[in-house]
Design an enzyme around this catalytic site. Structure first.
Site, PDB file in Angstrom:
ATOM      1  N   GLU A  69     -10.257   4.989   5.320  1.00 13.99           N
ATOM      2  CA  GLU A  69     -10.360   6.142   6.012  1.00 13.99           C
ATOM      3  C   GLU A  69     -10.988   6.225   7.572  1.00 13.99           C
ATOM      4  O   GLU A  69     -10.792   5.983   8.185  1.00 13.99           O
ATOM      5  CB  GLU A  69      -9.394   7.385   5.564  1.00 13.99           C
ATOM      6  N   TRP A 120      -4.243   1.037  10.346  1.00 12.47           N
ATOM      7  CA  TRP A 120      -4.252   0.811   8.847  1.00 12.47           C
ATOM      8  C   TRP A 120      -4.024  -1.081   8.566  1.00 12.47           C
ATOM      9  O   TRP A 120      -4.914  -1.643   7.068  1.00 12.47           O
ATOM     10  CB  TRP A 120      -3.341   1.567   8.699  1.00 12.47           C
ATOM     11  N   TYR A 137       0.752  -0.927  -0.143  1.00 10.32           N
ATOM     12  CA  TYR A 137      -0.108  -0.152  -0.004  1.00 10.32           C
ATOM     13  C   TYR A 137       1.030   1.025   0.051  1.00 10.32           C
ATOM     14  O   TYR A 137       0.138   2.307  -0.932  1.00 10.32           O
ATOM     15  CB  TYR A 137      -0.901   0.111   0.977  1.00 10.32           C
TER      16      TYR A 137
END
Length: 328
Positions: free
Chosen positions: A39, A47, A17
């Site tokens: 988000e 994350w 990512y």
């Protein structure tokens, strides 16, 4: 061996990512909406957890097809609260559905979600605040993370990261040391730095303005202008080598910020009847058509006979159109 930002934790999922998505400019509304939703779901979590559940979240929300998500209802919310594959948080699920409806509305009003984001103020805090105000469960910090993730504002890599480039701004005012490169840019992309309008002849390489450099330090965007006292700033040229990355918008916003700082009342620009791209670009960013100068190009052509008589699409190039934007 490559080094990465600390948050990657040498995890393959996070590294992929970090290298392939984070901070990359995104222009597709569906992927922008997905990035915003991820988000939103990440708030209060790691994350890594979001990325591990990403495929399941995509399936749960119709791969983020906006029109489909916008039709989801309370029954869908209850169903998703039982889905162990996703992050089961009622307010986040409800916010995703409501936010899809907001995006659809923005698409109808501004043409696309991306164009609405690009129309926001250049100031990062103001931009994040307006996103936070528009969308549910998107606080200013989450909004800023979204803007970073999708390349609308620069990301900050750790110093040991292989992608670290310092904090040098990509946009900066044209300085004396830049004049040679600016002149070369105009010769390469315009054939000449001389711009002829019905209002006069302008030597763009001598004008104030802003330039945009890529990671290699090459100029890939340029805007020049003249100032008419407190009355107006007139844009003389605007060019972006790489389309669809928000470079033109960022350069325009730099001039708008300059106008506000100098307490100039409006920004104006002249384009020609054949330049449909420019007409669309400026109107989507708050400019209004003020004046049609019939045969204005003919007057300019007397000063510069090399101005083409037809566009590449075969449209006769005859008239000038003045657009203005009032600064508040």
């Amino acid at each position: 061996m490559r080094n990465y930002c600390r948050w990657c934790e040498n995890d393959p999922l996070l590294i992929a990512y970090h290298d392939k998505e984070w901070g990359q400019r995104e222009g597709n509304d569906q992927r922008l909406f997905e990035a915003m939703c991820l988000e939103l779901f990440q708030s209060g979590l790691s994350w890594k957890t979001v990325l591990q559940k990403r495929d399941s979240i995509r399936k749960a929300f119709h791969h983020f097809e906006l029109e489909k998500v916008a039709t989801m209802n309370e029954q869908d919310v209850e169903r998703l609260l039982k889905d162990k594959g996703i992050i089961r948080h009622r307010k986040k699920i409800e916010a995703t559905i409501q936010n899809s409806r907001n995006v659809v509305r923005l698409q109808r009003e501004f043409g696309s979600f991306r164009e609405w984001i690009e129309s926001l103020p250049n100031d990062v805090e103001a931009k994040a605040a307006m996103i936070s105000e528009m969308f549910t469960y998107m606080g200013p910090i989450t909004a800023k993370s979204f803007l970073e993730a999708t390349g609308f504002i620069p990301v900050e890599h750790d110093k040991q990261c292989h992608l670290f480039e310092g904090k040098s701004l990509q946009i900066k005012p044209i300085g004396t040391a830049d004049r040679g490169e600016v002149q070369q840019f105009f010769h390469q992309h315009w054939g000449s730095p001389e711009m002829v309008l019905s209002t006069g002849v302008f030597h763009c390489e001598r004008l104030p303005g802003f330039l945009y450099r890529n990671k290699l330090g090459e100029i890939i965007g340029l805007i020049t202008y003249v100032t008419h006292g407190k009355r107006s700033i007139e844009i003389i040229s605007l060019d972006s080598v790489e389309e669809g990355k928000g470079i033109g918008t960022s350069l325009l916003q730099a001039v708008e910020a300059e106008a506000i700082e100098q307490q100039v009342r409006q920004i104006e620009v002249i384009t020609t009847n054949d330049n449909l791209h420019a007409l669309g670009f400026y109107q989507k960013r708050g400019f209004q058509l003020k004046e049609l100068v019939v045969n204005g190009v003919e007057k300019a052509r007397q000063l510069k006979p090399s101005i083409p008589r037809k566009s590449a699409d075969g449209i006769p190039i005859r008239d000038e159109l003045k657009l203005v934007k009032t600064m508040r």
